[in-house]
Every structure is written in structure tokens, then in C-alpha cells.
Design a protein around this motif. Structure first.
Motif, PDB file in Angstrom:
ATOM      1  N   ARG A  38       0.827  -1.208   0.000  1.00  0.00           N
ATOM      2  CA  ARG A  38       0.000   0.000   0.000  1.00  0.00           C
ATOM      3  C   ARG A  38       0.860   1.256   0.000  1.00  0.00           C
ATOM      4  O   ARG A  38       0.566   2.232  -0.706  1.00  0.00           O
ATOM      5  CB  ARG A  38      -0.930   0.007   1.210  1.00  0.00           C
ATOM      6  CG  ARG A  38      -1.942  -1.121   1.217  1.00  0.00           C
ATOM      7  CD  ARG A  38      -2.814  -1.047   2.480  1.00  0.00           C
ATOM      8  NE  ARG A  38      -3.624   0.158   2.476  1.00  0.00           N
ATOM      9  CZ  ARG A  38      -4.829   0.258   1.938  1.00  0.00           C
ATOM     10  NH1 ARG A  38      -5.375  -0.800   1.359  1.00  0.00           N
ATOM     11  NH2 ARG A  38      -5.504   1.385   1.951  1.00  0.00           N
ATOM     12  N   ILE A  43      -0.822   0.001  -4.137  1.00  0.00           N
ATOM     13  CA  ILE A  43      -1.892  -0.924  -4.526  1.00  0.00           C
ATOM     14  C   ILE A  43      -2.823  -1.108  -3.327  1.00  0.00           C
ATOM     15  O   ILE A  43      -2.372  -1.459  -2.236  1.00  0.00           O
ATOM     16  CB  ILE A  43      -1.316  -2.285  -4.951  1.00  0.00           C
ATOM     17  CG1 ILE A  43      -0.377  -2.104  -6.150  1.00  0.00           C
ATOM     18  CG2 ILE A  43      -2.423  -3.272  -5.290  1.00  0.00           C
ATOM     19  CD1 ILE A  43       0.334  -3.375  -6.547  1.00  0.00           C
ATOM     20  N   GLU A  49      -8.701   1.877  -0.638  1.00  0.00           N
ATOM     21  CA  GLU A  49      -7.550   2.730  -0.945  1.00  0.00           C
ATOM     22  C   GLU A  49      -7.410   3.879   0.039  1.00  0.00           C
ATOM     23  O   GLU A  49      -6.294   4.311   0.365  1.00  0.00           O
ATOM     24  CB  GLU A  49      -7.691   3.264  -2.377  1.00  0.00           C
ATOM     25  CG  GLU A  49      -6.493   4.059  -2.859  1.00  0.00           C
ATOM     26  CD  GLU A  49      -6.633   4.447  -4.314  1.00  0.00           C
ATOM     27  OE1 GLU A  49      -5.730   5.118  -4.834  1.00  0.00           O
ATOM     28  OE2 GLU A  49      -7.664   4.088  -4.931  1.00  0.00           O
ATOM     29  N   VAL A 110     -13.777 -10.380  -5.783  1.00  0.00           N
ATOM     30  CA  VAL A 110     -13.977  -9.245  -6.693  1.00  0.00           C
ATOM     31  C   VAL A 110     -13.012  -8.143  -6.306  1.00  0.00           C
ATOM     32  O   VAL A 110     -13.174  -7.471  -5.278  1.00  0.00           O
ATOM     33  CB  VAL A 110     -15.432  -8.744  -6.648  1.00  0.00           C
ATOM     34  CG1 VAL A 110     -15.602  -7.529  -7.570  1.00  0.00           C
ATOM     35  CG2 VAL A 110     -16.395  -9.852  -7.021  1.00  0.00           C
ATOM     36  N   ALA A 111     -11.962  -7.953  -7.086  1.00  0.00           N
ATOM     37  CA  ALA A 111     -10.955  -6.921  -6.823  1.00  0.00           C
ATOM     38  C   ALA A 111     -10.147  -6.725  -8.087  1.00  0.00           C
ATOM     39  O   ALA A 111     -10.247  -7.501  -9.053  1.00  0.00           O
ATOM     40  CB  ALA A 111     -10.053  -7.314  -5.652  1.00  0.00           C
ATOM     41  N   SER A 112      -9.328  -5.683  -8.098  1.00  0.00           N
ATOM     42  CA  SER A 112      -8.465  -5.450  -9.254  1.00  0.00           C
ATOM     43  C   SER A 112      -7.373  -6.519  -9.312  1.00  0.00           C
ATOM     44  O   SER A 112      -7.015  -7.132  -8.295  1.00  0.00           O
ATOM     45  CB  SER A 112      -7.836  -4.054  -9.163  1.00  0.00           C
ATOM     46  OG  SER A 112      -7.012  -3.976  -8.009  1.00  0.00           O
ATOM     47  N   VAL A 113      -6.863  -6.729 -10.508  1.00  0.00           N
ATOM     48  CA  VAL A 113      -5.837  -7.767 -10.687  1.00  0.00           C
ATOM     49  C   VAL A 113      -4.583  -7.464  -9.865  1.00  0.00           C
ATOM     50  O   VAL A 113      -4.024  -8.371  -9.222  1.00  0.00           O
ATOM     51  CB  VAL A 113      -5.502  -7.935 -12.190  1.00  0.00           C
ATOM     52  CG1 VAL A 113      -4.330  -8.906 -12.371  1.00  0.00           C
ATOM     53  CG2 VAL A 113      -6.716  -8.420 -12.954  1.00  0.00           C
ATOM     54  N   PRO A 114      -4.056  -6.217  -9.851  1.00  0.00           N
ATOM     55  CA  PRO A 114      -2.890  -5.956  -9.000  1.00  0.00           C
ATOM     56  C   PRO A 114      -3.147  -6.259  -7.520  1.00  0.00           C
ATOM     57  O   PRO A 114      -2.269  -6.782  -6.818  1.00  0.00           O
ATOM     58  CB  PRO A 114      -2.611  -4.470  -9.219  1.00  0.00           C
ATOM     59  CG  PRO A 114      -3.177  -4.178 -10.558  1.00  0.00           C
ATOM     60  CD  PRO A 114      -4.407  -5.035 -10.653  1.00  0.00           C
ATOM     61  N   SER A 115      -4.332  -5.934  -7.038  1.00  0.00           N
ATOM     62  CA  SER A 115      -4.668  -6.224  -5.646  1.00  0.00           C
ATOM     63  C   SER A 115      -4.734  -7.722  -5.408  1.00  0.00           C
ATOM     64  O   SER A 115      -4.289  -8.226  -4.361  1.00  0.00           O
ATOM     65  CB  SER A 115      -6.005  -5.560  -5.287  1.00  0.00           C
ATOM     66  OG  SER A 115      -6.351  -5.869  -3.943  1.00  0.00           O
ATOM     67  N   GLN A 116      -5.273  -8.462  -6.352  1.00  0.00           N
ATOM     68  CA  GLN A 116      -5.329  -9.915  -6.205  1.00  0.00           C
ATOM     69  C   GLN A 116      -3.922 -10.528  -6.164  1.00  0.00           C
ATOM     70  O   GLN A 116      -3.631 -11.401  -5.333  1.00  0.00           O
ATOM     71  CB  GLN A 116      -6.135 -10.512  -7.366  1.00  0.00           C
ATOM     72  CG  GLN A 116      -7.614 -10.192  -7.337  1.00  0.00           C
ATOM     73  CD  GLN A 116      -8.327 -10.693  -8.573  1.00  0.00           C
ATOM     74  OE1 GLN A 116      -7.719 -10.884  -9.633  1.00  0.00           O
ATOM     75  NE2 GLN A 116      -9.638 -10.908  -8.462  1.00  0.00           N
TER      76      GLN A 116
END
Length: 200
Positions: A38, A43, A49, A110-116
Motif C-alpha cells: 500500500r 496498490i 484505498e 472481486v478486486a483489481s488484478v494488481p490487488s489480487q
């Protein structure tokens, strides 16, 4: 201590003290991972965020869950050590499969790919830490039993078998004075000894 196969004993206090230390490490891995992802990479992982560098209460709950997972793994290791054949092999497989589930599960959310990806990497590091540290703890908690000293009551010298009434000088000297006494009767020191033959 509990008895363990192969001439070893299981030190339960050492096992669980190492398990507690591993739980602390696992929780810190989550917190440090969240801070790096973070704060440095920017990310949003484990929290929205706007929650800040360390995230929110959800990040703390995630760290506590990692610590509890380490304690559960310690209990599993204890059970395997006292009951299963090749316990560390089974433990490695179980923790490895559990780590795999933790790594794959973020991709089902359900999240953004970078967060996953970041969450999966944090879970991977935590799982590796738990597996490696507890494996080392198990090795340290298994101490060899002290062997009983060998019975030397029947020991004897090859040159002086038991029953002859003779003991070697060095063995007699270990227990005090030697049992063989010199009587002083020697031709070179006895003034009354005949040293030559009178032929007259």
C-alpha cells in the motif's frame, strides 16, 4: 517430554514456544506486506484505498487470522509428531496445500488484478514462513535421549582374562595403589643373593 521414535524425545515446551514465535512472525508478515504494497507500490490491498498505509481494522483481523493459522499448524505438528509416521513429511504436504489455497483464493474475490496478485504474494510469504519456521522448530524440539553408560563390570584385558587373579598395573592404579607389590627380592639388589658360582 513425550517419547518419540528413533531414540528421541519431544520437548513440548520448546515446540509451543516456537509455535508462538511463528504466530508473531506470521502476523507481522501480513502487516509488513500491507505496508509495502500500500505505501510503496500504491496498490489497495486488504482494505480500501483511502484507509492509509496500514489499511484498516480488516488488515489487523487478517494479521490475527494468520497468527491463529500458525498456532493451528503448531497443534497439527504436535499431533503428527506423537502419532504419525514421518510426521514432518505429512506436515509439509498439509501446510503446502493450505498455502496453495490461500494463494489462489484472492483470485476468486472481486478486486483489481494488481490487488489480487499482491494479496496472493502476501499469503504465499506467510505460508512459507509458517512452514519453514515450524519445520525448524520441530527439528529443535526433538532431542536425542541420553544413552545409559555402558556396563564395564565384565570388561577385561585381552592379556589378563578374568579369573586369573591378575590385574594390569594401570587399572590397579586407577583405584589407588597397585595390587602387585614388589618384595624387593632381586639378585642385583639382594646382598645375600649368590651372584657367582664358587668352583672350589
Amino acid at each position: 517430554m513425550n517419547e518419540y521414535g528413533g531414540g528421541r524425545q519431544l520437548n513440548i515446551a520448546r515446540l509451543w514456544s516456537g509455535g508462538l514465535a511463528t504466530a508473531v512472525v506470521a502476523g507481522l508478515v501480513i502487516l509488513v506486506g500491507a505496508l509495502v504494497v500500500r505505501g510503496i507500490l500504491g496498490i489497495p490491498v486488504l482494505a480500501p484505498e483511502e484507509a492509509g498505509y496500514f489499511g484498516d481494522a480488516g488488515t489487523g483481523v487478517y494479521a490475527v487470522l494468520a497468527a491463529l493459522a500458525a498456532l493451528a499448524a503448531t497443534g497439527l505438528l504436535h499431533l503428527l509428531l506423537i502419532s504419525a509416521p514421518r510426521p514432518r513429511t505429512f506436515f509439509g504436504w498439509i501446510v503446502g496445500l493450505g498455502t496453495t489455497v490461500a494463494v489462489v483464493s484472492p483470485f476468486a474475490q472481486v478486486a483489481s488484478v494488481p490487488s489480487q496478485i499482491a494479496t496472493a504474494l502476501i499469503n504465499l510469504v506467510a505460508g512459507i514462513a509458517i512452514a519453514t519456521l515450524l519445520n525448524s522448530v520441530a527439528a529443535g524440539a526433538l532431542a536425542r535421549r541420553a544413552r545409559r553408560p555402558a556396563d564395564t563390570s565384565d570388561a577385561r584385558d585381552d592379556e589378563n582374562p578374568r579369573g586369573t587373579g591378575y590385574h594390569s598395573g594401570y587399572r590397579d592404579a586407577l583405584n589407588g595403589y597397585p595390587t602387585r607389590h614388589y618384595g624387593g627380592r632381586h639378585r642385583s639388589y639382594d646382598p645375600n643373593a649368590q651372584t657367582r658360582i664358587d668352583w672350589n
